[in-house]
Design an enzyme around this catalytic site. Structure first.
Site, PDB file in Angstrom:
ATOM      1  N   TYR A 108       0.826  -1.205   0.000  1.00 23.11           N
ATOM      2  CA  TYR A 108       0.000   0.000   0.000  1.00 23.11           C
ATOM      3  C   TYR A 108       0.858   1.251   0.000  1.00 23.11           C
ATOM      4  O   TYR A 108       2.023   1.237   0.404  1.00 23.11           O
ATOM      5  CB  TYR A 108      -0.925   0.024   1.223  1.00 23.11           C
ATOM      6  CG  TYR A 108      -0.182   0.285   2.514  1.00 23.11           C
ATOM      7  CD1 TYR A 108      -0.012   1.580   2.997  1.00 23.11           C
ATOM      8  CD2 TYR A 108       0.370  -0.761   3.238  1.00 23.11           C
ATOM      9  CE1 TYR A 108       0.696   1.823   4.160  1.00 23.11           C
ATOM     10  CE2 TYR A 108       1.071  -0.535   4.399  1.00 23.11           C
ATOM     11  CZ  TYR A 108       1.234   0.766   4.858  1.00 23.11           C
ATOM     12  OH  TYR A 108       1.944   1.006   6.010  1.00 23.11           O
ATOM     13  N   PHE A 160       2.220   9.709   3.175  1.00 20.03           N
ATOM     14  CA  PHE A 160       2.634   9.624   4.572  1.00 20.03           C
ATOM     15  C   PHE A 160       3.170   8.247   4.943  1.00 20.03           C
ATOM     16  O   PHE A 160       3.806   8.088   5.976  1.00 20.03           O
ATOM     17  CB  PHE A 160       1.506  10.055   5.526  1.00 20.03           C
ATOM     18  CG  PHE A 160       0.264   9.213   5.447  1.00 20.03           C
ATOM     19  CD1 PHE A 160       0.173   7.993   6.102  1.00 20.03           C
ATOM     20  CD2 PHE A 160      -0.839   9.661   4.734  1.00 20.03           C
ATOM     21  CE1 PHE A 160      -0.978   7.226   6.033  1.00 20.03           C
ATOM     22  CE2 PHE A 160      -1.995   8.906   4.663  1.00 20.03           C
ATOM     23  CZ  PHE A 160      -2.057   7.678   5.314  1.00 20.03           C
ATOM     24  N   ASP A 161       2.929   7.242   4.116  1.00 23.25           N
ATOM     25  CA  ASP A 161       3.414   5.897   4.438  1.00 23.25           C
ATOM     26  C   ASP A 161       3.338   5.023   3.192  1.00 23.25           C
ATOM     27  O   ASP A 161       2.465   5.219   2.351  1.00 23.25           O
ATOM     28  CB  ASP A 161       2.556   5.283   5.553  1.00 23.25           C
ATOM     29  CG  ASP A 161       3.157   4.018   6.139  1.00 23.25           C
ATOM     30  OD1 ASP A 161       4.368   3.770   5.950  1.00 23.25           O
ATOM     31  OD2 ASP A 161       2.424   3.266   6.799  1.00 23.25           O
ATOM     32  N   ILE A 173      -7.499   0.456  10.450  1.00 19.67           N
ATOM     33  CA  ILE A 173      -8.642   1.374  10.477  1.00 19.67           C
ATOM     34  C   ILE A 173      -9.869   0.731   9.810  1.00 19.67           C
ATOM     35  O   ILE A 173      -9.743  -0.173   8.987  1.00 19.67           O
ATOM     36  CB  ILE A 173      -8.297   2.729   9.809  1.00 19.67           C
ATOM     37  CG1 ILE A 173      -7.853   2.535   8.356  1.00 19.67           C
ATOM     38  CG2 ILE A 173      -7.256   3.487  10.624  1.00 19.67           C
ATOM     39  CD1 ILE A 173      -7.620   3.840   7.593  1.00 19.67           C
ATOM     40  N   TYR A 193      -8.776   8.096  11.033  1.00 18.09           N
ATOM     41  CA  TYR A 193      -8.243   8.519  12.332  1.00 18.09           C
ATOM     42  C   TYR A 193      -9.052   9.625  12.992  1.00 18.09           C
ATOM     43  O   TYR A 193      -8.648  10.163  14.020  1.00 18.09           O
ATOM     44  CB  TYR A 193      -6.772   8.921  12.185  1.00 18.09           C
ATOM     45  CG  TYR A 193      -5.900   7.748  11.803  1.00 18.09           C
ATOM     46  CD1 TYR A 193      -5.444   6.858  12.766  1.00 18.09           C
ATOM     47  CD2 TYR A 193      -5.566   7.506  10.480  1.00 18.09           C
ATOM     48  CE1 TYR A 193      -4.664   5.762  12.420  1.00 18.09           C
ATOM     49  CE2 TYR A 193      -4.785   6.415  10.118  1.00 18.09           C
ATOM     50  CZ  TYR A 193      -4.339   5.549  11.098  1.00 18.09           C
ATOM     51  OH  TYR A 193      -3.575   4.461  10.743  1.00 18.09           O
ATOM     52  N   PHE A 240      -5.681   5.561  -0.147  1.00 20.01           N
ATOM     53  CA  PHE A 240      -4.711   4.473  -0.161  1.00 20.01           C
ATOM     54  C   PHE A 240      -4.734   3.775  -1.511  1.00 20.01           C
ATOM     55  O   PHE A 240      -5.801   3.508  -2.062  1.00 20.01           O
ATOM     56  CB  PHE A 240      -5.034   3.432   0.920  1.00 20.01           C
ATOM     57  CG  PHE A 240      -4.763   3.886   2.317  1.00 20.01           C
ATOM     58  CD1 PHE A 240      -3.515   3.710   2.898  1.00 20.01           C
ATOM     59  CD2 PHE A 240      -5.753   4.481   3.072  1.00 20.01           C
ATOM     60  CE1 PHE A 240      -3.261   4.118   4.196  1.00 20.01           C
ATOM     61  CE2 PHE A 240      -5.522   4.898   4.369  1.00 20.01           C
ATOM     62  CZ  PHE A 240      -4.265   4.711   4.937  1.00 20.01           C
TER      63      PHE A 240
END
Length: 108
Positions: free
Chosen positions: A27, A37-38, A57, A83, A100
């Site tokens: 991902y 961010f990731d 999540i 979040y 994502f």
């Protein structure tokens, strides 16, 4: 909104994850403005989680469950399925819609 799933490339259309199975995914996570961010792809290490155990999540729980093995999809997840009002300090701001790019590699 919850989670919106848009197929980037199709999977086998037959093998969908079930509760209790481990999903192995690659991902990339981004904010709505495209800021990454990731990414498991950057680490070159797939991410694993067990479906139905709240390890991820809610948007992932519901979004990945709709994917078949081999599928790559864009998951757009509203804050209440991500979040929320808290965000993830220093990484994800409060009330953030997340995007994502997820590929379901296999089930274990």
């Amino acid at each position: 909104m919850g989670v919106q799933v848009e197929t980037i490339s199709p999977g086998d259309g037959r093998t969908f994850p079930k509760r209790g199975q481990t999903c192995v995914v690659h991902y990339t996570g981004m904010l709505e403005d495209g800021k990454k961010f990731d990414s498991s792809r950057d680490r070159n290490k797939p991410f694993k989680f067990m479906l139905g155990k709240q390890e991820v999540i809610r948007g992932w729980e519901e979004g990945v469950a709709q994917m078949s093995v081999g599928q790559r999809a864009k998951l757009t997840i509203s804050p209440d399925y991500a979040y929320g009002a808290t965000g993830h300090p220093g990484i994800i701001p409060p009330h953030a819609t997340l995007v994502f790019d997820v590929e379901l590699l296999k089930l274990e």
